[in-house]
Design an enzyme around this catalytic site. Structure first.
Site, short mmCIF file in Angstrom:
data_model
loop_
_atom_site.label_atom_id
_atom_site.label_comp_id
_atom_site.label_asym_id
_atom_site.label_seq_id
_atom_site.Cartn_x
_atom_site.Cartn_y
_atom_site.Cartn_z
N ASP A 361 -40.35 8.16 58.96
CA ASP A 361 -39.93 6.85 58.48
C ASP A 361 -41.05 5.83 58.72
O ASP A 361 -41.61 5.76 59.82
CB ASP A 361 -38.66 6.43 59.23
CG ASP A 361 -38.02 5.20 58.63
OD1 ASP A 361 -37.06 5.35 57.86
OD2 ASP A 361 -38.51 4.08 58.92
N GLU A 405 -37.84 4.31 52.44
CA GLU A 405 -39.17 4.47 53.05
C GLU A 405 -39.20 5.69 53.97
O GLU A 405 -40.00 5.77 54.88
CB GLU A 405 -39.57 3.17 53.77
CG GLU A 405 -39.06 2.98 55.19
CD GLU A 405 -37.54 2.91 55.35
OE1 GLU A 405 -36.81 3.22 54.40
OE2 GLU A 405 -37.09 2.59 56.46
N1 LIG Z 1 -41.42 -1.49 48.22
C1 LIG Z 1 -40.41 -0.64 48.41
N2 LIG Z 1 -39.57 -0.85 49.45
C2 LIG Z 1 -38.57 0.02 49.67
C3 LIG Z 1 -38.38 1.11 48.85
N3 LIG Z 1 -37.30 1.80 49.30
C4 LIG Z 1 -36.83 1.12 50.41
N4 LIG Z 1 -37.61 0.05 50.63
C5 LIG Z 1 -37.47 -0.94 51.65
O1 LIG Z 1 -37.72 -0.39 52.94
C6 LIG Z 1 -37.10 -1.23 53.89
C7 LIG Z 1 -36.53 -0.40 54.99
O2 LIG Z 1 -36.12 -1.29 56.00
P1 LIG Z 1 -35.37 -0.86 57.29
O3 LIG Z 1 -34.42 0.27 56.98
O4 LIG Z 1 -34.81 -2.12 57.90
O5 LIG Z 1 -36.45 -0.28 58.21
P2 LIG Z 1 -37.85 -0.83 58.70
O6 LIG Z 1 -38.06 -2.25 58.27
O7 LIG Z 1 -38.89 0.13 58.25
O8 LIG Z 1 -37.65 -0.79 60.23
P3 LIG Z 1 -37.80 0.45 61.11
O9 LIG Z 1 -37.45 1.64 60.34
O10 LIG Z 1 -36.83 0.20 62.25
O11 LIG Z 1 -39.20 0.47 61.64
C8 LIG Z 1 -36.07 -2.08 53.14
O12 LIG Z 1 -36.51 -3.41 53.10
C9 LIG Z 1 -36.07 -1.50 51.78
O13 LIG Z 1 -35.85 -2.50 50.78
C10 LIG Z 1 -39.29 1.29 47.75
O14 LIG Z 1 -39.18 2.22 46.96
N5 LIG Z 1 -40.28 0.40 47.59
#
Ligand SMILES: Nc1nc2c(ncn2[C@@H]2O[C@H](COP(=O)(O)OP(=O)(O)OP(=O)(O)O)[C@@H](O)[C@H]2O)c(=O)[nH]1
Length: 488
Positions: A361, A405
């Site tokens: 992640d 992500e």
């Molecule tokens: N640009 C982009 N962002 C994505 C995509 N899929 C998910 N995200 C973003 O990834 C972020 C994941 O956030 P969180 O689940 O809070 O996790 P994090 O901010 O990485 O925090 P931790 O995992 O605790 O380190 C969210 O803001 C989603 O909108 C994508 O395909 N593209």
């Protein structure tokens, strides 16, 4: 309106014959030439309206009608200017017979499978050969001056019957199996015409010409007007509802579509066989041509079918590829992960070897998105995916985008220690690309990885492996990120 004009045409024809008994032949010929000419003109007009594929059929219909008109003109020339007294002069008879060739060609080619140039070339050669064989057969019974005996004249009449019946059956089959409205209209008109023409010709040739009125100029001539005028009426208007309502079965459409190009070869074969007695070598040549034409067409059809199958197979492979690939990063998607997990789990169960799972992640990715924007976030995910893919070494390992992500890596036949090594390498690889991340403690993009490994038993499931890896990932996040944690 066209119906009234057609009735007017017939009435005028009758009136002139009755009013001009001494010039009845000339007057009647004028109508007998005009009627097929009008039909040819209406076929050309409909072709212009219909556009492309059926236009080719309408033009062929017009050509047929013109050949028939030439037959009538030839008869007119011989009767009025050459004092002919023979019922079956070769030139006239030949033109009447040749009238069937363009219609046969239309039956074989309009909307059928013969779209390649070579196939159309073969069809054209067969159609021309058919015309030539008719010619040879015709002149085996008659000469330019006429049939040598009543028996020969009778044979020619039978030949017309066979040709007319063949055209009725061929056009009717195409009508019943036409799936496009325009093709249906074309073959609807042709079927109505060939049917009426076959009846009119049979009655006229067998009864009128042989017994009651051998010469043109009697009221019986009106019978000949009818099929042509009906052609004009039907070709003039849009297709009637009964034709629009026909709904052929798919099987019939396919059968006729594939079978109709064979019609020409079969017609050549039939005429060649009839010729064998009178002109043996020409008959044999006709049989050989029919067989070669049939063979070549079948080969070409099969080649086209194989080509189509190859294209389909290629498209299917490309579609499957698309269905199992993640659009953004190009690595396999969640669907592919689930399928791979299922497969590898069963193998591990059978072999009793360990299967490992890494859940990877991106750290603080929400903040990355917030700071640099979503497009930059997408680019970051693409870059992380590329690095992870490059760091995975064994062909059996499967890296997939698990969602958002988060990535997942299945490592078949890998115990926990080995999986830890891989995870540590991946973690370092991402760190080393040095992707700037202003809101992360290290100032660059990092990943956290949860690792689990299981030797499947009866009471364990893939979901258990995923849950263990997920718990380990949670631990990695809790313990400060940018690290690997093992499931206990
Ligand atoms: N640009 C982009 N962002 C994505 C995509 N899929 C998910 N995200 C973003 O990834 C972020 C994941 O956030 P969180 O689940 O809070 O996790 P994090 O901010 O990485 O925090 P931790 O995992 O605790 O380190 C969210 O803001 C989603 O909108 C994508 O395909 N593209």
């Amino acid at each position: 309106m066209t119906v009234l004009l057609a009735i007017g045409f017939i009435l005028l024809h009758a009136v002139l014959i009755l009013l001009m008994p001494t010039h009845a032949m000339a007057a009647s010929y004028a109508f007998l030439v005009t009627a097929p000419l009008l039909a040819a003109a209406s076929a050309l007009r409909r072709g212009l309206i219909a556009g492309l594929s059926p236009a080719h059929g309408w033009s062929l219909a017009a050509l047929s009608l013109l050949l028939w008109t030439l037959g009538m003109i030839s008869s007119l020339r011989l009767d009025l200017f050459a004092g002919n007294s023979n019922e079956a002069p070769g030139e006239t008879m030949l033109l009447y017979i040749l009238y069937g060739v363009p219609i046969s060609y239309a039956v074989a080619t309009v909307g059928a499978e013969s779209s390649s140039r070579v196939q159309r070339g073969i069809d054209a050669i067969l159609a021309i050969s058919l015309g030539y064989l008719y010619f040879a057969l015709m002149f085996s019974w008659t000469t330019l001056h006429g049939a040598s005996s009543a028996r020969s004249a009778e044979m020619i009449t039978y030949m017309f019957d066979i040709e007319n019946a063949f055209l009725v059956v061929a056009t009717a089959i195409r009508l019943l199996a036409a799936d496009a409205l325009k093709t249906r209209h074309l073959f609807g008109v042709l079927t109505a015409f060939t049917m009426l023409y076959a009846l009119a010709a049979a009655y006229y040739n067998h009864h009128v010409a042989m017994d009651v009125a051998p010469n043109i100029g009697s009221l019986y001539d009106l019978i000949i007007d009818v099929p042509f005028l009906v052609f004009v009426i039907l070709a003039w208007r849009a297709p009637p509802r009964v034709v629009q309502g026909l709904n052929p079965s798919v099987a019939l459409v396919r059968f006729v579509r594939i079978g109709s190009p064979l019609l020409l070869a079969l017609s050549v074969l039939a005429i060649a066989l009839l010729l064998l007695r009178q002109r043996f070598s020409l008959g044999v040549a006709g049989v050989i041509l029919a067989v070669i034409g049939y063979g070549l067409r079948s080969i070409l059809s099969q080649v086209r079918q194989i080509e189509a199958q190859d294209v389909l197979r290629h498209d299917r492979t490309a579609l499957t590829e698309l269905a199992f690939r993640d659009d953004l990063t190009g690595v396999p998607n969640r669907r592919a992960f689930d399928a791979a997990m299922e497969r590898e789990w069963r193998i591990a169960q059978r072999t009793q070897r360990a299967i490992a799972l890494l859940l990877i992640d991106v750290d603080m990715f929400k903040l990355f998105n917030d700071r640099y924007g979503h497009p930059a976030g997408d680019a970051c995910l693409r870059e992380v995916a590329t690095v992870l893919r490059q760091a995975v070494q064994r062909p059996a390992d499967l890296l997939a985008r698990y969602g958002g992500e988060e990535f997942a890596l299945i490592l078949p036949d890998t115990p926990l220690a080995g999986a830890y090594e891989v995870a540590a390498r991946l973690c370092a690889s991402v760190r080393h690309i040095n992707l700037q991340h202003g809101d992360s403690p290290l100032g660059r993009v990092t990943v956290s990885i949860g690792v689990a490994s299981i030797v499947p038993t009866i009471d364990t499931t893939p979901q258990k492996l995923v849950a263990s890896a997920d718990r380990a990932l949670y631990e990695a996040k809790r313990n400060g990120r940018n690290r690997v944690e093992l499931a206990v």
